[in-house]
Design a protein around this motif. Structure first.
Motif, mmCIF file in Angstrom:
data_model
loop_
_atom_site.group_PDB
_atom_site.id
_atom_site.type_symbol
_atom_site.label_atom_id
_atom_site.label_comp_id
_atom_site.label_asym_id
_atom_site.label_seq_id
_atom_site.Cartn_x
_atom_site.Cartn_y
_atom_site.Cartn_z
ATOM 1 N N GLY A 37 -13.803 12.491 10.318
ATOM 2 C CA GLY A 37 -14.496 12.979 9.131
ATOM 3 C C GLY A 37 -13.818 14.158 8.474
ATOM 4 O O GLY A 37 -14.372 14.741 7.535
ATOM 5 N N MET A 38 -12.638 14.545 8.956
ATOM 6 C CA MET A 38 -11.940 15.712 8.435
ATOM 7 C C MET A 38 -10.836 15.291 7.468
ATOM 8 O O MET A 38 -10.054 14.381 7.776
ATOM 9 C CB MET A 38 -11.322 16.523 9.590
ATOM 10 C CG MET A 38 -12.345 17.088 10.560
ATOM 11 S SD MET A 38 -13.320 18.404 9.816
ATOM 12 C CE MET A 38 -14.194 19.005 11.265
ATOM 13 N N ALA A 39 -10.779 15.934 6.316
ATOM 14 C CA ALA A 39 -9.702 15.716 5.350
ATOM 15 C C ALA A 39 -8.745 16.897 5.424
ATOM 16 O O ALA A 39 -9.142 18.044 5.251
ATOM 17 C CB ALA A 39 -10.267 15.580 3.942
ATOM 18 N N VAL A 40 -7.503 16.624 5.714
ATOM 19 C CA VAL A 40 -6.505 17.677 5.893
ATOM 20 C C VAL A 40 -5.974 18.103 4.526
ATOM 21 O O VAL A 40 -5.666 17.259 3.688
ATOM 22 C CB VAL A 40 -5.351 17.175 6.785
ATOM 23 C CG1 VAL A 40 -4.268 18.237 6.921
ATOM 24 C CG2 VAL A 40 -5.886 16.772 8.147
ATOM 25 N N GLY A 53 -4.237 25.253 16.172
ATOM 26 C CA GLY A 53 -5.455 26.027 16.333
ATOM 27 C C GLY A 53 -5.937 26.046 17.769
ATOM 28 O O GLY A 53 -6.389 27.075 18.276
ATOM 29 N N MET A 54 -5.832 24.898 18.454
ATOM 30 C CA MET A 54 -6.238 24.838 19.848
ATOM 31 C C MET A 54 -5.310 25.651 20.743
ATOM 32 O O MET A 54 -5.753 26.268 21.721
ATOM 33 C CB MET A 54 -6.289 23.390 20.324
ATOM 34 C CG MET A 54 -7.556 22.652 19.947
ATOM 35 S SD MET A 54 -9.068 23.499 20.478
ATOM 36 C CE MET A 54 -8.743 23.789 22.210
ATOM 37 N N PHE A 55 -4.017 25.657 20.426
ATOM 38 C CA PHE A 55 -3.087 26.487 21.202
ATOM 39 C C PHE A 55 -3.523 27.950 21.154
ATOM 40 O O PHE A 55 -3.566 28.641 22.170
ATOM 41 C CB PHE A 55 -1.664 26.352 20.653
ATOM 42 C CG PHE A 55 -1.072 24.980 20.780
ATOM 43 C CD1 PHE A 55 -1.459 24.123 21.789
ATOM 44 C CD2 PHE A 55 -0.118 24.531 19.870
ATOM 45 C CE1 PHE A 55 -0.910 22.848 21.916
ATOM 46 C CE2 PHE A 55 0.430 23.267 19.979
ATOM 47 C CZ PHE A 55 0.035 22.425 20.994
ATOM 48 N N PHE A 172 -14.269 30.620 16.922
ATOM 49 C CA PHE A 172 -14.624 29.639 15.902
ATOM 50 C C PHE A 172 -14.586 30.222 14.497
ATOM 51 O O PHE A 172 -14.442 29.480 13.525
ATOM 52 C CB PHE A 172 -16.006 29.056 16.202
ATOM 53 C CG PHE A 172 -15.984 27.956 17.220
ATOM 54 C CD1 PHE A 172 -16.048 26.633 16.840
ATOM 55 C CD2 PHE A 172 -15.871 28.247 18.568
ATOM 56 C CE1 PHE A 172 -16.012 25.612 17.783
ATOM 57 C CE2 PHE A 172 -15.836 27.237 19.522
ATOM 58 C CZ PHE A 172 -15.911 25.913 19.131
ATOM 59 N N LEU A 173 -14.737 31.549 14.369
ATOM 60 C CA LEU A 173 -14.674 32.183 13.060
ATOM 61 C C LEU A 173 -13.210 32.417 12.682
ATOM 62 O O LEU A 173 -12.720 33.527 12.595
ATOM 63 C CB LEU A 173 -15.445 33.506 13.059
ATOM 64 C CG LEU A 173 -15.608 34.200 11.699
ATOM 65 C CD1 LEU A 173 -16.246 33.287 10.677
ATOM 66 C CD2 LEU A 173 -16.395 35.481 11.857
ATOM 67 N N SER A 174 -12.516 31.325 12.493
ATOM 68 C CA SER A 174 -11.094 31.351 12.159
ATOM 69 C C SER A 174 -10.757 30.047 11.457
ATOM 70 O O SER A 174 -11.646 29.297 11.063
ATOM 71 C CB SER A 174 -10.252 31.516 13.435
ATOM 72 O OG SER A 174 -10.356 30.360 14.252
ATOM 73 N N ASN A 175 -9.472 29.801 11.307
ATOM 74 C CA ASN A 175 -9.016 28.550 10.674
ATOM 75 C C ASN A 175 -8.544 27.542 11.714
ATOM 76 O O ASN A 175 -7.712 26.690 11.417
ATOM 77 C CB ASN A 175 -7.896 28.843 9.679
ATOM 78 C CG ASN A 175 -6.720 29.557 10.331
ATOM 79 O OD1 ASN A 175 -6.807 30.010 11.475
ATOM 80 N ND2 ASN A 175 -5.627 29.679 9.612
ATOM 81 N N VAL A 178 -11.112 24.181 10.835
ATOM 82 C CA VAL A 178 -11.203 23.842 9.412
ATOM 83 C C VAL A 178 -10.409 24.879 8.620
ATOM 84 O O VAL A 178 -10.114 25.960 9.115
ATOM 85 C CB VAL A 178 -12.660 23.816 8.920
ATOM 86 C CG1 VAL A 178 -13.465 22.756 9.651
ATOM 87 C CG2 VAL A 178 -13.322 25.182 9.084
ATOM 88 N N TRP A 179 -10.056 24.546 7.413
ATOM 89 C CA TRP A 179 -9.314 25.455 6.569
ATOM 90 C C TRP A 179 -10.297 26.386 5.860
ATOM 91 O O TRP A 179 -11.416 26.004 5.498
ATOM 92 C CB TRP A 179 -8.443 24.697 5.572
ATOM 93 C CG TRP A 179 -9.143 23.538 4.934
ATOM 94 C CD1 TRP A 179 -9.663 23.460 3.683
ATOM 95 C CD2 TRP A 179 -9.407 22.282 5.556
ATOM 96 N NE1 TRP A 179 -10.242 22.250 3.478
ATOM 97 C CE2 TRP A 179 -10.107 21.492 4.620
ATOM 98 C CE3 TRP A 179 -9.134 21.741 6.828
ATOM 99 C CZ2 TRP A 179 -10.528 20.197 4.891
ATOM 100 C CZ3 TRP A 179 -9.560 20.448 7.102
ATOM 101 C CH2 TRP A 179 -10.235 19.693 6.135
#
Length: 249
Positions: A37-40, A53-55, A172-175, A178-179
């Motif tokens: 459901g995510m549009a890059v 982001g996960m790194f 989670f309060l980052s990019n 999501v952007w």
């Protein structure tokens, strides 16, 4: 001091394994449950957007184990016994930092292998990829000093539970997922000034993965990815050593 911690992990490998696999679970959950459901921004694969982001998030989440272990040693009197020995004041905290950095290198390697398995790739050569890994480990080093200081300052394992809860909103309060362009203006500003965000944007650019830009932080992401960890380390390393030396006061 480092060898002591590694020996504890060798006798309790389940704790280490769970810590290594937890970020993998988050990748699979966001990559496959929500990724469709995510549009890059600019097009592309969401998992390539997600992995940097996960790194960075894995560099933050590891701080929970750090301040929990430090607080437990302080509460059990282990730290006091170390302080009675003729060793440098920095030896205990540096030993903890060295062991946790080794664990972080292993955890990052596992997460990179997970990323490769789900389709993530770097596209701009080994040199830029190595620079991205260096920025991630620099961020981890900074968070380690924050965690060691907080563990010594709190001292109580019970109080650590409340502190652990705060780690998640910060991450989670980052990019990472999501952007920031999709966030309300004030929230986007807060997320962009999160120390994590600069490292995430810089590593996305270095890996050649999809990213979003336009803000001042995004345009100077590499410089800010160096500034934040160095500033945090310069503040919290001497604070951790000083706190260790003043535990009985």
């Amino acid at each position: 001091m480092t060898t002591r911690i590694l020996a504890h992990w060798a006798r309790q490998p389940a704790q280490v394994v769970v810590g290594l696999l937890f970020p993998v679970m988050i990748v699979l959950m966001f990559g496959y449950l929500f990724g469709g459901g995510m549009a890059v921004p600019g097009g592309g694969d969401y998992r390539e957007f997600l992995m940097p982001g996960m790194f960075a998030l894995s560099m933050l989440f590891g701080v929970e184990a750090t301040f929990t272990a430090v607080a437990a040693d302080a509460a059990k009197g282990v730290t006091d016994r170390f302080r009675s020995m003729p060793v440098s004041r920095s030896a205990v905290v540096v030993g903890r930092c060295a062991a946790d950095m080794l664990n972080s290198v292993l955890g990052l390697a596992v997460l990179i292998l997970c990323g490769l398995a789900v389709g993530w790739r770097w596209h701009d050569g080994w040199g830029r990829a190595a620079a991205a890994v260096g920025l991630l480990l620099l961020l981890r080093l900074a968070f380690l000093w924050v965690g060691i200081h907080l563990g010594l300052a709190i001292g109580s394992p019970e109080a650590v539970v409340a502190l652990q809860i705060l780690v998640w909103p910060i991450g989670f309060l980052s990019n990472a997922f999501v952007w920031t362009d999709t966030m309300p203006g004030w929230l986007a500003t807060v997320a962009e000034w999160n120390p994590l965000a600069a490292t995430i944007t810089a590593t996305r650019e270095l890996f050649g993965n999809p990213t979003s830009g336009g803000s001042w932080i995004a345009e100077h992401s590499t410089a800010m990815a160096l500034f934040w960890p160095l500033a945090l380390s310069a503040i919290f390393f001497p604070l951790a050593v000083r706190r260790y030396a003043r535990l009985d006061r």
